[in-house]
Design a protein around this motif. Structure first.
Motif, PDB file in Angstrom:
ATOM      1  N   ALA A  35       0.993  -1.054  -0.016  1.00 51.89           N
ATOM      2  CA  ALA A  35       0.188   0.106   0.006  1.00 51.89           C
ATOM      3  C   ALA A  35       0.768   1.383   0.096  1.00 51.89           C
ATOM      4  N   ALA A  46      -1.142   8.574   2.748  1.00 55.05           N
ATOM      5  CA  ALA A  46      -1.558   6.977   3.127  1.00 55.05           C
ATOM      6  C   ALA A  46      -3.195   6.963   3.522  1.00 55.05           C
ATOM      7  N   PRO A  47      -3.965   7.548   4.106  1.00 49.76           N
ATOM      8  CA  PRO A  47      -5.135   7.697   4.435  1.00 49.76           C
ATOM      9  C   PRO A  47      -6.168   7.533   3.125  1.00 49.76           C
ATOM     10  N   SER A  50      -5.405   4.430   1.291  1.00 53.02           N
ATOM     11  CA  SER A  50      -6.125   3.377   1.860  1.00 53.02           C
ATOM     12  C   SER A  50      -7.496   3.314   1.595  1.00 53.02           C
ATOM     13  N   LEU A  53      -7.851   2.078  -2.156  1.00 53.20           N
ATOM     14  CA  LEU A  53      -7.754   0.404  -2.120  1.00 53.20           C
ATOM     15  C   LEU A  53      -8.768  -0.250  -1.677  1.00 53.20           C
ATOM     16  N   LYS A  54      -9.520   0.315  -0.533  1.00 51.38           N
ATOM     17  CA  LYS A  54     -10.873  -0.660   0.096  1.00 51.38           C
ATOM     18  C   LYS A  54     -11.832  -0.424  -1.107  1.00 51.38           C
ATOM     19  N   SER A  64      -6.205  -8.283  -1.592  1.00 52.17           N
ATOM     20  CA  SER A  64      -4.959  -7.942  -0.676  1.00 52.17           C
ATOM     21  C   SER A  64      -4.538  -9.372   0.314  1.00 52.17           C
ATOM     22  N   TYR A  73      -1.359  -5.399  -2.010  1.00 46.95           N
ATOM     23  CA  TYR A  73      -2.351  -5.322  -3.142  1.00 46.95           C
ATOM     24  C   TYR A  73      -2.035  -5.824  -4.592  1.00 46.95           C
TER      25      TYR A  73
END
Length: 110
Positions: A35, A46-47, A50, A53-54, A64, A73
């Motif tokens: 990630a 990063a947040p 994230s 990616l979700k 993942s 991932y």
């Protein structure tokens, strides 16, 4: 693939960072990428990464796995193929010979 599932996948891809992520993971192959590597490559915090990616994982386009403390991932090639199959299900009036296996190659006379 159901229409609702396809709509969810297309919705996930309708955002630049997510589309770039899927392209990056397709290129990375089955080994995938962490990630943090993806976030760095796309220049995203990063947040934010994230969250994206979700959404992609929820849509069935990536998956993942844990690798120690990192989350890796990878493209979900089955999910991507299902989406492509959904688009091409009625290709060329039902004559799949005209469409080929996703790429139409024009043969030249020798």
């Amino acid at each position: 693939m159901e229409t609702d599932t396809a709509t969810q996948a297309f919705s996930a891809l309708a955002q630049n960072a997510r589309l770039q992520t899927v392209k990056m993971l397709v290129k990375a192959g089955p080994k995938g990428a962490a990630a943090g590597e993806i976030a760095e490559a796309l220049g995203l915090p990063a947040p934010t990464m994230s969250f994206h990616l979700k959404e992609l994982e929820r849509s069935g386009l990536i998956n993942s796995r844990k690798d120690g403390r990192r989350v890796i991932y990878a493209a979900d090639y089955g999910g991507i193929r299902e989406l492509i199959d959904y688009l091409l299900a009625d290709c060329c009036g039902g004559d799949r010979r005209l469409c080929g296996p996703y790429v139409v190659i024009k043969e030249t006379a020798a």
